[in-house]
Every structure is written in C-alpha cells, then in structure tokens.
Design a protein around this motif. Structure first.
Motif, PDB file in Angstrom:
ATOM      1  N   LEU A 253      44.812  14.373 -54.175  1.00 32.02           N
ATOM      2  CA  LEU A 253      43.756  13.640 -53.647  1.00 32.02           C
ATOM      3  C   LEU A 253      43.445  14.086 -52.007  1.00 32.02           C
ATOM      4  N   ARG A 254      44.586  14.160 -51.360  1.00 30.80           N
ATOM      5  CA  ARG A 254      44.427  14.431 -49.928  1.00 30.80           C
ATOM      6  C   ARG A 254      43.991  15.822 -49.618  1.00 30.80           C
ATOM      7  N   ASP A 255      44.431  16.825 -50.398  1.00 26.79           N
ATOM      8  CA  ASP A 255      43.596  18.184 -50.193  1.00 26.79           C
ATOM      9  C   ASP A 255      42.173  18.037 -50.824  1.00 26.79           C
ATOM     10  N   GLU A 256      41.938  17.272 -51.858  1.00 22.19           N
ATOM     11  CA  GLU A 256      40.645  17.021 -52.319  1.00 22.19           C
ATOM     12  C   GLU A 256      39.535  16.693 -51.192  1.00 22.19           C
ATOM     13  N   ILE A 257      40.114  15.642 -50.265  1.00 23.29           N
ATOM     14  CA  ILE A 257      39.350  15.210 -49.426  1.00 23.29           C
ATOM     15  C   ILE A 257      38.985  16.290 -48.476  1.00 23.29           C
ATOM     16  N   ALA A 258      39.835  16.944 -48.036  1.00 23.31           N
ATOM     17  CA  ALA A 258      39.845  18.103 -47.001  1.00 23.31           C
ATOM     18  C   ALA A 258      38.769  19.040 -47.506  1.00 23.31           C
ATOM     19  N   VAL A 259      38.866  19.334 -48.951  1.00 21.41           N
ATOM     20  CA  VAL A 259      37.769  20.349 -49.256  1.00 21.41           C
ATOM     21  C   VAL A 259      36.388  19.889 -49.443  1.00 21.41           C
ATOM     22  N   VAL A 260      36.363  18.398 -49.978  1.00 25.52           N
ATOM     23  CA  VAL A 260      34.812  17.865 -49.748  1.00 25.52           C
ATOM     24  C   VAL A 260      34.231  17.900 -48.386  1.00 25.52           C
ATOM     25  N   PHE A 261      35.014  17.358 -47.556  1.00 23.03           N
ATOM     26  CA  PHE A 261      34.273  17.402 -46.201  1.00 23.03           C
ATOM     27  C   PHE A 261      34.072  18.632 -45.325  1.00 23.03           C
ATOM     28  N   CYS A 262      35.201  19.540 -45.237  1.00 20.05           N
ATOM     29  CA  CYS A 262      35.327  20.924 -44.797  1.00 20.05           C
ATOM     30  C   CYS A 262      34.223  21.705 -45.632  1.00 20.05           C
ATOM     31  N   GLY A 263      34.084  21.838 -46.941  1.00 23.18           N
ATOM     32  CA  GLY A 263      33.272  22.560 -47.959  1.00 23.18           C
ATOM     33  C   GLY A 263      31.804  22.301 -47.521  1.00 23.18           C
ATOM     34  N   SER A 264      31.562  20.832 -47.313  1.00 24.24           N
ATOM     35  CA  SER A 264      29.938  20.518 -47.297  1.00 24.24           C
ATOM     36  C   SER A 264      29.350  20.503 -45.883  1.00 24.24           C
ATOM     37  N   GLU A 317      48.088   5.305 -52.954  1.00 22.52           N
ATOM     38  CA  GLU A 317      49.177   5.055 -52.414  1.00 22.52           C
ATOM     39  C   GLU A 317      49.961   3.967 -53.132  1.00 22.52           C
ATOM     40  N   ALA A 318      49.238   2.872 -53.191  1.00 16.18           N
ATOM     41  CA  ALA A 318      49.690   1.572 -53.660  1.00 16.18           C
ATOM     42  C   ALA A 318      50.460   1.861 -55.373  1.00 16.18           C
TER      43      ALA A 318
END
Length: 330
Positions: A253-264, A317-318
């Motif tokens: 998920l951490r990498d997905e978030i980076a991909v979503v925001f940097c890629g868009s 995380e929980a």
C-alpha cells in the motif's frame, strides 16, 4: 489544502492583468526576451538545487519509478490521444494541443511528495520518482510534443531553442551544483519566489499576445467548462489505473500511494516555461489553459484522496499489528 492555491490566485491575477493591460508595441520584444532569460534562469536553478545523489537515485531506483514514468510519459499521452480521437470537435484545435501538451509533461515534485506523505505512503520513493520524472522530462517532453504536434498539424520550437533555453541551463546548474548547491538550499524560499515570479512573467507575456490575437473572442466561457471536464476525466482515469495497476502487480500500500500521487501529477512550474519554448507566441496562451485548470483540479482531488489513503494506512497498520509474526512473514 482544500482552498485555492495562492499561486493559482496569482496566475488568475496575471491573466486578468494581461486581459485588461496587455503588453504591446515596443514592450513586446522586451517581455519576450525577459521570458527567455527567466526560463533559462529557472532551469539553471533547478539543476543547481538537485543534489547529485538525488539525481543518481532518481535515475537508478528503477522498479517503482518505471511504473510512474510509464504513467507519466506513456499512459497520459495515450489517454490524451484517445480523448482527442473520440471527441475531436469538443475543443478548439489549439486547446486540444494544450491538453496533449499537458499529457506530455513530467510530474510535480512538491505536491507529489506532500500528498504521498499525507497519505502515509513511501516518501523516499516519491522523492526519487518525482526527481527522475523531472530529469527525464527535460529530454522526453520536447520529444513527445514533437511527435504529437507532427501528427496533429501543430508546430513546436526548434531543437536549438530547447537545448539553449532548457537543457543547457539545467546541465550548467548541475555542473556548478557542488559550489552553489548549498547556497541554493539555504535560500530555497527566495528561489521558490523567483521561480514563481518567472512563471508569472511568462504567463503575462503569453496571455498578452493571446489577448491581442483575440483570445477571449475565440474562447467562449462554456469551453472553459469543457476543458475542466476533459482535465477531470484524464485525472480520474489515471488515478484508477495507477491504483488498480499497483495492486495487480502486488505492490504494498505504501508504494501504491507513491505511484498514485506521482503518476497522476503534472507540473505547472516547468510546463508553462516549456510551452513558451515549444509553441509559437500567439498559441501559448491557449495551450497553457488546460494545464492551469488541471493544476487546481489535481490539488482538490488529491487532497481528498490523500485523506482517504491516510485512513486506509492506519487501518492497514492496525490489522498488521494484530497478526502474529508468522502471519506477517507469510
């Protein structure tokens, strides 16, 4: 985060100034030369601020970055071409060129990192990815724009304009980085104001030319709404594809978030000066309109999305904390 970007308000003010008090006569060549100088200075300072380590990491950490670069320089142009093919008469030709130009631009740096951080994503990866996108964009964007304009009957600036106004200042800044890099970092706020001031000069020059050419007579208010709709469709398509694509290849998920925001993201800071180099002066005002509108839309949408990702990360995380060590290793 949800309000209007102060810089966008400055851009709107600059457009209004150019609308009611456009530069004309003897002032035109002065402002055009001033625009050329500030563009070169801006790319020089970009090169000076990027540490060698950041550039190398941005170029060599390829796994995560490959997906982001494909979104930025492959997926976006293909989506833009598909929209143009599906609705060729929806927008004026020069405005469509602006949409296609937007699709060829690199990602942002600051907002990509900021939204990744808010969402709880992989911030170091976002830093490297945004850096790589901007480094590659200096080379790739003019090439992509040339391909797109050749196909759709537009004209772009010559290779030497690109080399002397964009590439050469950036390389010179990188060469001098060991000596002036520390000074550039100490004066980051001042240089940021200089960058934004440079963009405002370019926007004023471009829109003055466009207004004198009859911009507001050629562009009805309804077309501004259509530009916003096209920009929004582009953003939503990329957000959906990056999110599901990341999950499809098994990214955490951490990498997905980076991909979503940097890629868009698409950069306004580099996009406006690039447009000034790549397009004829009479076309620049219309060409940058889709980019200016997209800039605000991406801030609104990604602000909401970052909050949702933050909630998802806390929940993730929980749940992870409740698993046994053996289950975590599986």
């Amino acid at each position: 985060m949800f309000g209007l970007d102060p810089f966008l308000l400055s851009l709107i003010g600059t457009v209004l100034l150019a609308t009611f008090v456009p530069c004309h006569g003897a002032a035109v060549p002065v402002f055009r030369w001033l625009a050329i100088i500030v563009i070169a200075m801006m790319f020089f300072l970009q090169g000076a601020r990027l540490s060698r380590k950041a550039v190398v990491e941005g170029l060599t950490a390829w796994r995560l970055h490959l997906m982001i670069l494909c979104c930025t320089f492959v997926l976006f142009p293909l989506l833009g071409l598909a929209l143009h093919a599906a609705f060729p008469g929806l927008l004026q030709n020069e405005v469509w060129l602006g949409v296609l130009f937007l699709c060829c631009l690199p990602s942002t740096v600051q907002s990509s990192i900021a939204f990744t951080s808010i969402g709880g994503g992989n911030v170091p990866a976002a830093v490297c990815a945004a850096t790589a996108s901007n480094v590659f964009g200096i080379f790739i964007t003019p090439f992509l724009v040339g391909l797109v304009l050749a196909r759709h009957g537009g004209q772009s600036g010559g290779v030497m304009d690109i080399v002397f106004q964009l590439l050469l200042p950036f390389v010179l800044g990188q060469v001098l980085q060991p000596w002036i890099g520390a000074w550039a970092h100490r004066n980051k706020k001042l240089l940021s104001m200089t960058d934004r001031g440079s963009i405002l000069i370019v926007v004023y020059t471009a829109f003055s030319d466009a207004v004198i050419q009859g911009l507001w007579h050629r562009l009805p208010l309804s077309e501004l709404g259509l530009i916003a709709v096209v920009d929004f469709l582009l953003l939503v398509c990329v957000l959906v594809i990056t999110a599901f694509g990341s999950r499809l290849v098994g990214m955490p998920l951490r990498d997905e978030i980076a991909v979503v925001f940097c890629g868009s993201k698409k950069t306004l800071a580099s996009g406006v000066p690039m447009a000034n180099v790549l397009f004829p002066p009479a076309s620049v005002g219309l060409v940058v309109l889709p980019l200016m509108i997209y800039h605000q839309i991406q801030l609104f949408v990604c602000a909401v999305l970052a909050r949702k990702f933050a909630v998802m990360m806390k929940k993730h995380e929980a749940e992870k904390a409740l698993l046994t060590p053996a289950e975590v290793g599986e």
